[in-house]
Design an enzyme around this catalytic site. Structure first.
Site, PDB file in Angstrom:
ATOM      1  CG  ASP A  83     -12.423   4.004  -3.729  1.00 16.87           C
ATOM      2  OD1 ASP A  83     -11.332   4.473  -3.382  1.00 16.87           O
ATOM      3  OD2 ASP A  83     -12.842   2.893  -3.324  1.00 16.87           O
ATOM      4  CE  LYS A  93     -11.508  -0.163  -1.462  1.00 15.25           C
ATOM      5  NZ  LYS A  93     -11.339   0.580  -2.712  1.00 15.25           N
ATOM      6  CB  ALA A  96     -13.399  -1.164  -9.225  1.00 15.13           C
ATOM      7  CB  SER A 123      -0.922   0.020   1.221  1.00 14.57           C
ATOM      8  OG  SER A 123      -1.590   1.273   1.266  1.00 14.57           O
TER       9      SER A 123
END
Ligand code: ATR
Length: 286
Positions: free
Chosen positions: A117, A68, A145, A15
């Site tokens: 996001d 998530k 996504a 990350s």
């Protein structure tokens, strides 16, 4: 006083969030600690780690793969969700709901989820000067996504949206689910098709599939064309972008989206506005 933050995921060693948020804190002139937090891949462990973090005085947590949706469920049952997190069905930014804390709610019950996001993507596209207002947009992919970016794209004023996916039924289900979770999203205004059948001219085409991780190539039609192509992946050669480079389109990978979503998280936690362009230049030059 040092403010504590984490990014929680599995795997997590790769990350870039600590580097990005540390740079933001230098820009804002505040003292923070931002650590990578590994967590076993199960919901109970995630809950235990997050609760311990906030009980211990933590200010904010970013959530990455594969947690998530677990984070979304956690906040749904506890401190609540922003509209973007609700519609995305996922949370990437956790904090404590101060209103609940003030009314005596215990810390563990006050964990609040947001999702930055999609707005991170929109902010990056805007910073590239790619016109979103009135744009005809094709979004490839129908997983988490893709789901997270639909509402921010519609709110940015695009004129049409086509969602293409290898498995068409998933794209159809995604659109139905989105329209049920937001009054802003009209399922009849979003077209769906198979990725291999996506043809014609768009203003912007966005790749939200995870194909870049596998090294496979999307089956794109020869007559699929656009002015601007965006791949939400970054850090590797992206055949999706090459398809459009050869047709004269402007292209971008998703590194700016990564910084954009991080900036929004940082701003929500600390109240400081980040100069994303300056931060991006500094990160690229490091
Ligand atoms: P994420 O959270 O990254 O969106 P996901 O929910 O697993 O991950 O969704 C992955 C997306 O990438 C899906 O749209 C998937 O297509 P399918 O729904 O048909 O599975 C797409 N994808 C992954 N690998 C792919 C491949 N080799 N070819 C085409 N699409 C692919």
């Amino acid at each position: 006083m040092t403010q504590h933050f984490i990014v929680i995921g599995n795997p997590i060693a790769h990350s870039k969030s600590p580097e990005i948020h540390t740079l933001f804190s230098e820009q804002a002139g505040i003292d923070i600690s931002y650590q990578r937090q590994y967590c076993p891949d199960d919901a109970a462990s995630f809950m235990a780690v997050i609760e311990a973090f906030f009980q211990g005085g933590g200010v904010g947590a970013n959530v990455t793969v594969p947690f998530k949706q677990v984070a979304y469920n956690c906040c749904l049952a506890r401190g609540g969700l922003s509209e973007h997190a609700k519609v995305a069905g996922a949370a990437n930014t956790l904090s404590l709901n101060q209103t609940l804390l003030d009314s005596g709610t215990p810390i563990a019950e006050a964990i609040y989820g947001d999702n930055t996001d999609g707005q991170g993507l929109v902010n990056h596209i805007t910073s590239l000067d790619w016109p979103l207002t009135g744009a005809r947009v094709a979004l490839i992919g129908a997983g988490g996504a893709a789901r997270g970016v639909v509402l921010p794209l519609i709110q940015a004023g695009i004129s049409s949206l086509t969602i293409a996916n290898r498995t068409v039924s998933k794209a159809v289900n995604l659109v139905t689910g989105l329209s049920e979770s937001s009054e802003t999203i009209d399922k009849h205004s979003i077209e769906t098709c198979a990725t291999s059948e996506l043809t014609g001219q768009f203003d912007i085409i966005i790749n939200a599939t995870s194909i870049g991780l596998s090294g496979d190539t999307l089956p794109l039609n020869d007559d699929l064309d656009c002015h601007y192509a965006y791949d939400m992946m970054y850090g590797r050669t992206l055949p999706f972008l090459q398809h459009f480079v050869t047709r004269g389109a402007q292209t971008s990978d998703g590194y700016g989206m990564l910084i954009g979503q991080a900036a929004l998280s940082f701003e929500r936690w600390t109240g400081y506005n980040i100069d994303v362009a300056t931060a991006t230049d500094a990160l690229i030059n490091r």
